[in-house]
Design a protein around this motif. Structure first.
Motif, PDB file in Angstrom:
ATOM      1  N   LEU A 173      78.116  -2.232 -56.396  1.00 44.49           N
ATOM      2  CA  LEU A 173      79.554  -2.502 -56.389  1.00 44.49           C
ATOM      3  C   LEU A 173      79.764  -3.854 -57.043  1.00 44.49           C
ATOM      4  CD1 LEU A 173      82.496  -2.048 -55.582  1.00 44.49           C
ATOM      5  CD2 LEU A 173      81.925  -2.836 -53.289  1.00 44.49           C
ATOM      6  N   LEU A 174      80.496  -3.827 -58.147  1.00 41.73           N
ATOM      7  CA  LEU A 174      80.689  -5.036 -58.940  1.00 41.73           C
ATOM      8  C   LEU A 174      82.162  -5.414 -58.878  1.00 41.73           C
ATOM      9  CD1 LEU A 174      78.518  -6.374 -60.653  1.00 41.73           C
ATOM     10  CD2 LEU A 174      79.213  -4.932 -62.551  1.00 41.73           C
ATOM     11  N   THR A 175      82.423  -6.637 -58.499  1.00 45.63           N
ATOM     12  CA  THR A 175      83.814  -7.042 -58.483  1.00 45.63           C
ATOM     13  C   THR A 175      84.029  -8.196 -59.450  1.00 45.63           C
ATOM     14  OG1 THR A 175      85.647  -7.790 -57.085  1.00 45.63           O
ATOM     15  CG2 THR A 175      83.473  -8.571 -56.494  1.00 45.63           C
ATOM     16  N   ILE A 176      85.116  -8.102 -60.182  1.00 50.23           N
ATOM     17  CA  ILE A 176      85.413  -9.161 -61.128  1.00 50.23           C
ATOM     18  C   ILE A 176      86.584  -9.964 -60.593  1.00 50.23           C
ATOM     19  CG2 ILE A 176      85.709  -9.670 -63.568  1.00 50.23           C
ATOM     20  CD1 ILE A 176      84.992  -6.810 -64.158  1.00 50.23           C
ATOM     21  N   ASP A 177      86.620 -10.080 -59.292  1.00 50.61           N
ATOM     22  CA  ASP A 177      87.688 -10.791 -58.634  1.00 50.61           C
ATOM     23  C   ASP A 177      87.030 -11.870 -57.788  1.00 50.61           C
ATOM     24  OD1 ASP A 177      90.678  -9.261 -57.210  1.00 50.61           O
ATOM     25  OD2 ASP A 177      90.363 -10.578 -58.927  1.00 50.61           O
ATOM     26  N   PRO A 178      87.776 -12.866 -57.412  1.00 44.13           N
ATOM     27  CA  PRO A 178      87.168 -13.877 -56.550  1.00 44.13           C
ATOM     28  C   PRO A 178      86.474 -13.240 -55.354  1.00 44.13           C
ATOM     29  CG  PRO A 178      89.355 -14.560 -57.171  1.00 44.13           C
ATOM     30  CD  PRO A 178      89.162 -13.194 -57.750  1.00 44.13           C
ATOM     31  N   ALA A 179      85.354 -13.774 -55.023  1.00 46.99           N
ATOM     32  CA  ALA A 179      84.483 -13.171 -54.007  1.00 46.99           C
ATOM     33  C   ALA A 179      85.182 -12.839 -52.693  1.00 46.99           C
ATOM     34  CB  ALA A 179      83.300 -14.074 -53.752  1.00 46.99           C
ATOM     35  N   GLN A 180      86.094 -13.631 -52.298  1.00 42.72           N
ATOM     36  CA  GLN A 180      86.609 -13.503 -50.940  1.00 42.72           C
ATOM     37  C   GLN A 180      87.228 -12.158 -50.592  1.00 42.72           C
ATOM     38  OE1 GLN A 180      88.860 -16.892 -49.580  1.00 42.72           O
ATOM     39  NE2 GLN A 180      89.586 -15.739 -47.817  1.00 42.72           N
ATOM     40  N   ARG A 181      87.951 -11.608 -51.557  1.00 41.75           N
ATOM     41  CA  ARG A 181      88.622 -10.327 -51.267  1.00 41.75           C
ATOM     42  C   ARG A 181      87.642  -9.262 -50.825  1.00 41.75           C
ATOM     43  NH1 ARG A 181      93.779  -9.564 -55.001  1.00 41.75           N
ATOM     44  NH2 ARG A 181      94.412  -8.234 -53.308  1.00 41.75           N
ATOM     45  N   LEU A 182      86.611  -9.114 -51.642  1.00 40.81           N
ATOM     46  CA  LEU A 182      85.659  -8.050 -51.356  1.00 40.81           C
ATOM     47  C   LEU A 182      84.882  -8.365 -50.089  1.00 40.81           C
ATOM     48  CD1 LEU A 182      84.516  -5.405 -52.241  1.00 40.81           C
ATOM     49  CD2 LEU A 182      82.871  -6.617 -53.646  1.00 40.81           C
ATOM     50  N   ALA A 183      84.508  -9.634 -49.952  1.00 41.87           N
ATOM     51  CA  ALA A 183      83.771 -10.036 -48.756  1.00 41.87           C
ATOM     52  C   ALA A 183      84.594  -9.705 -47.515  1.00 41.87           C
ATOM     53  CB  ALA A 183      83.450 -11.524 -48.815  1.00 41.87           C
ATOM     54  N   ALA A 184      85.865 -10.050 -47.554  1.00 39.84           N
ATOM     55  CA  ALA A 184      86.742  -9.770 -46.419  1.00 39.84           C
ATOM     56  C   ALA A 184      86.804  -8.276 -46.150  1.00 39.84           C
ATOM     57  CB  ALA A 184      88.139 -10.323 -46.693  1.00 39.84           C
ATOM     58  N   ALA A 185      86.922  -7.501 -47.215  1.00 36.26           N
ATOM     59  CA  ALA A 185      87.020  -6.044 -47.048  1.00 36.26           C
ATOM     60  C   ALA A 185      85.752  -5.467 -46.436  1.00 36.26           C
ATOM     61  CB  ALA A 185      87.300  -5.378 -48.391  1.00 36.26           C
ATOM     62  N   LEU A 186      84.606  -6.037 -46.815  1.00 29.76           N
ATOM     63  CA  LEU A 186      83.333  -5.511 -46.319  1.00 29.76           C
ATOM     64  C   LEU A 186      82.904  -6.164 -45.018  1.00 29.76           C
ATOM     65  CD1 LEU A 186      81.429  -5.280 -49.697  1.00 29.76           C
ATOM     66  CD2 LEU A 186      82.082  -3.371 -48.254  1.00 29.76           C
ATOM     67  N   GLY A 187      83.659  -7.147 -44.600  1.00 21.76           N
ATOM     68  CA  GLY A 187      83.327  -7.822 -43.356  1.00 21.76           C
ATOM     69  C   GLY A 187      82.105  -8.697 -43.468  1.00 21.76           C
ATOM     70  N   THR A 188      81.918  -9.295 -44.629  1.00 23.22           N
ATOM     71  CA  THR A 188      80.767 -10.174 -44.780  1.00 23.22           C
ATOM     72  C   THR A 188      81.222 -11.559 -45.230  1.00 23.22           C
ATOM     73  OG1 THR A 188      78.597 -10.423 -45.830  1.00 23.22           O
ATOM     74  CG2 THR A 188      80.321  -9.478 -47.174  1.00 23.22           C
ATOM     75  N   GLU A 189      80.328 -12.526 -45.158  1.00 23.38           N
ATOM     76  CA  GLU A 189      80.708 -13.918 -45.418  1.00 23.38           C
ATOM     77  C   GLU A 189      81.136 -14.163 -46.860  1.00 23.38           C
ATOM     78  OE1 GLU A 189      81.236 -15.505 -42.154  1.00 23.38           O
ATOM     79  OE2 GLU A 189      80.887 -17.026 -43.681  1.00 23.38           O
ATOM     80  N   SER A 190      80.257 -13.835 -47.784  1.00 19.99           N
ATOM     81  CA  SER A 190      80.586 -14.067 -49.188  1.00 19.99           C
ATOM     82  C   SER A 190      79.733 -13.152 -50.051  1.00 19.99           C
ATOM     83  CB  SER A 190      80.329 -15.522 -49.566  1.00 19.99           C
ATOM     84  OG  SER A 190      78.955 -15.798 -49.488  1.00 19.99           O
ATOM     85  N   ILE A 191      80.148 -13.010 -51.285  1.00 16.20           N
ATOM     86  CA  ILE A 191      79.402 -12.157 -52.207  1.00 16.20           C
ATOM     87  C   ILE A 191      78.753 -13.036 -53.261  1.00 16.20           C
ATOM     88  CG2 ILE A 191      79.552 -10.159 -53.720  1.00 16.20           C
ATOM     89  CD1 ILE A 191      80.610  -9.363 -51.113  1.00 16.20           C
ATOM     90  N   ALA A 192      77.488 -12.805 -53.533  1.00 17.22           N
ATOM     91  CA  ALA A 192      76.765 -13.629 -54.503  1.00 17.22           C
ATOM     92  C   ALA A 192      76.999 -13.141 -55.930  1.00 17.22           C
ATOM     93  CB  ALA A 192      75.269 -13.581 -54.185  1.00 17.22           C
TER      94      ALA A 192
END
Lengths: 375, 309
Positions: free
Chosen positions: A55-74
Motif C-alpha cells: 500500500l503506497l500513499t503519496i499523501d502525508p503519512a499521518q492520514r494513512l497511519a491514522a486510518a490503519l491505527g498505527t503511529e507513522s508510516i515509513a
C-alpha cells in the motif's frame, strides 16, 4: 485457500498469483471522500485474502497511519502489525526526491551540488511534475521487484486532473531542449533585447542564471532515470492494472469523479469502478402517497409537535437522494459500474471493520479480474 | 507592546482556506453575502476552474469577468483566470501589451510557470491583491475582498508562496509585489486568514496542523476557525422494535427506512461529538450547521447569528 508463505524468503509456492504479473490499483478522487481509508481497507482485505500487498500513499503519512491505527508510516515498505501479507510505505516528497538525486546523479559530487542548491531546497518538494515523476518511478520500481502481487496506490486528492499521470510528461516537456537552451543563454543574444529589458524590470536577472544552473543539474538526474514518463500510463493500459474512482453523495466529489473519468477516457483508459463511499440507506422516492403513509405512521410513534419536524426531515432527505440518483443516472453512460460502500461505524476503525467496509469493493474488483483473465 | 488584534470580521481582506471538501466555497460565499447585506461593496475571488461561485449563485460561469452575484446587494464575484491574469499583470507592470506578450509568451516564462507549482496560483493571488488595493480617487473600490483559496494543494503552500518567492528572487518588481502581499497577509488590522473544517477526525487533525503553522511558521494574521456541517443535536428517539408487530408490509418498510434515517442522524451527531472530544481546538470555533435543505440566504442568516456570539 491457505497459502504457504514464508515471510523471509517470500516463497511463491501455492500462490495463485505466481502466474500473474504484479497488479496495480490506483485510487482516484477529490479530497474528503475517504480515499485513504478506502485504500487502507482494501489493502487489508486483499492481504486477508492471501495477496501480498504493498500500500503506497503519496499523501502525508499521518492520514494513512491514522486510518490503519498505527503511529507513522515509513518511507520504505514496512510490514503492518496484525496484517500479514501487507506492507505500507509513503512517498515522502522530499525524502524520495533526495534519495532519487543520490541514486541517479552522474556522480556523488553532482548529487551534493544539487542537494545543497538553494532552488532545489526551496522547490524540490514542490516542482510541478517532479513529485509525480518520482512517484511514477517509485511505483514502477516496486512493481518490477515482483515482491508484491498487488500494489495499491492512494493518490493525492485531485480535483479534476490526473496529476499523477500527466505530471511526469509535463516535467519532461518543460525540461526539453528549447526551454533549456533558451535558459543557457539564448536570452542574452540579440533579438531578445526587448525581452531582456522586460525581464530586468520584472525579476532579477541573476535568478535566471541560477535557475538555469539548477535545471541543468537536475536534468542530469532525470536523464539517469531509466523510467520514461509514460510508463505509468502504459501500465494502466495493461489488464493487470485498474483505476477506481471514489466519490460521496456530495455533488462536488461526483463532478470531480466525472471529470477524472473523462480525462482517463481521453487517454484511452477508464476506471473499472466508481465507488460511492459513505452511501446512506436507500430511501424510496417521495410521493403524496408516501407522505400520507409516513405521516400516519409517525403519528402512532411520536408526539404531535414532533411529527411535522420529522416528516419534513424525511421528505427532504428522500428528495435529496432522488435528485442525486437522477444526476448519476444522467451521467451513467459515462461512468463505470457502481459500488456502494455503506457508512462505517463510529470510533477508530479496527482492521476487521475496515475489511468489512471494503468487502463489496474487493469482490467487485476480483470479479472484474476473473472476467479479464478469460479473454 | 502587543496590541490585541482587531476582530477578524472587521478587517477588509479575507482568505478562506481549508482542505478539499470542507465547504470552503460555501463559507466564502456566505461571508460575502454577510458583508454585502450590511451595505458593504464586496468582491469574492475564486481561483477554481470548476467555478463553484457561479454554481452557488446559479449563474453562468464567466471566467475572468467581475460579475454581480446578487440582485439586491453589492456582492460581486470573479473567477480569476490564469491567462487573463498573466496578461493583465504583465500589462500593468510592463506597461506595454506587446512587451508583456513577449515576456509571458516566451518559453522560459512558460517553463517557469509550469514548473514551479503555485506560480500560477501566485499570479492569481496577485490579481486578487490588486483588487484589494484598487482605488478610485482616494477610496477603495471594494469595501471587502474575500479570496476563496483553491482546493488543490495545501493552503499552507499557497500562503507561503509569496515569502518563498521573495527569498529566491531578491530584487525587482516581482520582489516588491511579493513583499507587499506578504505584509498584507501578516497585518492583523487589514487581513484575516480563516480556516474551515469539519467535525471529523482527519479534517480536524489536518486543520490543527494548518492553524498552528499559519502562526508559528508564517506569522499570518489568523481569522476564525469555522466548524462546518455540524450535525443537529435535535434528538428524535428511534422507533422501538415493539411497534413493528401490528403493521402492514408497506408500513414495515417505511418503519425500516425511518429507523435507518434516524439511526444515521444520531450516529452523525455522535461521531461529531467523539471527533471533537478527541481534539482540543485551538480556539472557540464558529459552528455552522449541516442543513437538511441548503439555501445560501438561510445559511447566511445562521452565519450572522453564529458570528454575533
Amino acid at each position: 485457500m491457505s497459502v504457504a508463505r514464508d515471510a523471509s524468503s517470500l516463497s511463491l509456492e501455492g500462490s495463485p498469483s505466481a502466474l500473474v504479473e504484479s497488479e496495480l490499483l490506483l485510487l482516484l478522487g477529490s479530497g474528503g471522500v475517504g480515499k485513504t481509508t478506502c485504500s487502507a481497507a482494501l489493502a487489508l482485505c486483499a492481504a486477508h485474502h492471501g495477496r501480498r500487498v504493498l500500500l503506497l500513499t503519496i499523501d502525508p503519512a499521518q492520514r494513512l497511519a491514522a486510518a490503519l491505527g498505527t503511529e507513522s508510516i515509513a518511507g520504505s515498505p514496512m510490514p503492518l502489525e496484525g496484517a500479514p501479507g501487507l506492507e505500507v510505505a509513503t512517498l515522502d516528497r522530499r525524502a524520495v526526491s533526495d534519495a532519487l538525486v543520490r541514486r541517479h546523479a552522474p556522480s556523488a559530487a553532482v548529487a551534493e551540488e544539487i542537494l545543497s542548491d538553494r532552488l532545489y531546497q526551496a522547490f524540490s518538494g514542490r516542482l510541478a511534475g517532479v513529485q509525480e515523476y518520482m512517484a511514477a518511478v517509485e511505483i514502477e520500481a516496486q512493481l518490477r521487484r515482483s515482491v508484491y502481487d498487488l500494489v495499491i496506490v492512494d493518490t493525492p486528492p485531485s480535483q479534476h486532473a490526473l496529476d499523477l499521470l500527466d505530471g511526469p510528461k509535463r516535467l519532461q516537456r518543460a525540461l526539453s531542449s528549447p526551454a533549456l537552451s533558451w535558459l543557457q543563454g539564448g536570452w542574452r543574444q540579440g533579438g531578445a533585447q526587448l525581452a531582456l529589458k522586460a525581464l530586468a524590470r520584472v525579476s532579477a536577472v541573476e535568478f535566471l542564471d541560477e535557475l538555469n544552473r539548477f535545471l541543468q543539474l537536475f536534468s542530469q538526474v532525470l536523464r539517469g532515470l531509466e523510467v520514461d514518463s509514460g510508463a505509468l500510463i502504459e501500465r494502466l493500459r495493461s489488464p493487470h492494472a485498474q483505476s477506481v474512482l471514489i466519490a460521496t453523495t456530495r455533488k462536488s466529489t461526483l463532478e470531480a469523479a466525472l471529470l477524472t473519468e473523462r480525462a482517463l477516457q481521453d487517454r484511452g483508459l477508464g476506471a473499472s469502478l466508481l465507488v460511492m463511499n459513505r452511501s446512506p440507506y436507500p430511501l424510496s422516492p417521495w410521493s403524496t402517497e408516501k407522505e400520507r403513509s409516513a405521516s400516519a405512521l409517525l403519528e402512532t410513534l411520536y408526539p404531535a409537535q414532533e411529527v411535522d419536524e420529522i416528516l419534513s426531515f424525511w421528505r427532504k432527505e428522500s428528495q435529496a437522494q432522488a435528485r442525486q440518483r437522477a444526476t448519476l443516472r444522467a451521467a451513467f453512460n459515462a461512468l463505470p459500474p457502481l459500488v456502494e460502500l455503506r457508512q462505517r461505524g463510529d470510533g477508530l476503525p479496527s482492521h476487521e471493520a475496515l475489511r468489512a467496509l471494503a468487502m463489496p469493493l474487493w469482490e467487485a474488483l476480483t470479479e472484474g479480474q476473473r472476467k479479464l483473465s478469460k479473454r | 507592546m502587543q496590541q490585541r488584534p482587531s476582530p477578524p470580521l472587521s478587517r477588509r481582506f479575507h482568505l478562506v482556506t481549508g482542505k478539499g471538501g470542507v465547504g470552503k466555497s460555501t463559507v466564502a460565499a456566505t461571508l460575502g453575502l454577510y458583508f454585502a447585506r450590511r451595505g458593504e461593496r464586496t468582491l469574492i475571488c475564486e481561483m477554481d476552474p470548476r467555478a463553484q461561485l457561479s454554481t452557488l449563485f446559479s449563474l453562468p460561469s464567466k471566467p475572468g469577468e467581475i460579475v454581480r452575484l446578487h440582485n439586491e446587494v453589492e456582492l460581486w464575484g470573479v473567477n480569476i483566470d490564469l491567462e487573463a491574469a498573466i496578461l493583465e499583470y504583465g500589462t500593468l507592470k510592463l506597461r506595454f501589451q506587446r512587451l508583456s506578450r513577449l515576456f509571458f509568451d516566451n518559453p522560459l516564462t512558460r517553463t517557469l510557470i509550469n514548473l514551479l507549482p503555485g506560480v500560477s496560483s501566485l499570479i492569481m493571488l496577485g490579481k486578487a491583491f490588486h483588487h484589494e488595493r484598487e482605488r478610485v480617487g482616494r477610496r477603495f473600490v471594494w469595501d471587502r475582498v474575500i479570496i476563496d483559496a483553491p482546493a488543490t494543494g495545501h493552503s499552507l503552500a499557497l500562503i507561503s508562496l509569496p515569502r518563498m518567492i521573495s527569498e529566491v528572487i531578491r530584487r525587482g518588481n516581482l520582489y516588491r509585489e511579493n513583499a507587499e502581499m506578504w505584509a498584507l497577509l501578516q497585518d492583523a488590522e487589514r487581513s484575516a486568514v480563516h480556516v474551515v473544517t469539519l467535525p471529523e477526525r482527519l479534517p480536524l487533525s489536518e486543520t490543527l496542523e494548518l492553524w498552528e503553522a499559519l502562526e508559528r511558521d508564517l506569522g499570518v494574521a489568523r481569522g476564525h476557525l469555522f466548524l462546518n456541517q455540524t450535525p443537529s443535536s435535535t434528538h428524535w428517539p428511534r422507533p422501538s422494535p415493539s411497534t413493528s408487530t401490528s403493521l402492514s408490509e408497506g408500513d414495515l418498510s417505511l418503519l425500516a427506512e425511518l429507523s435507518q434515517l434516524l439511526e444515521r442522524r444520531h450516529r452523525e451527531y455522535e461521531r461529531a461529538q467523539v471527533a471533537l472530544e478527541n481534539f482540543t481546538l485551538p480556539c472557540v470555533p464558529i459552528e455552522l450547521p449541516r442543513l437538511d435543505a441548503f439555501s445560501l440566504e438561510g445559511f447566511t442568516e445562521i452565519f450572522a447569528d453564529a458570528v454575533k456570539k
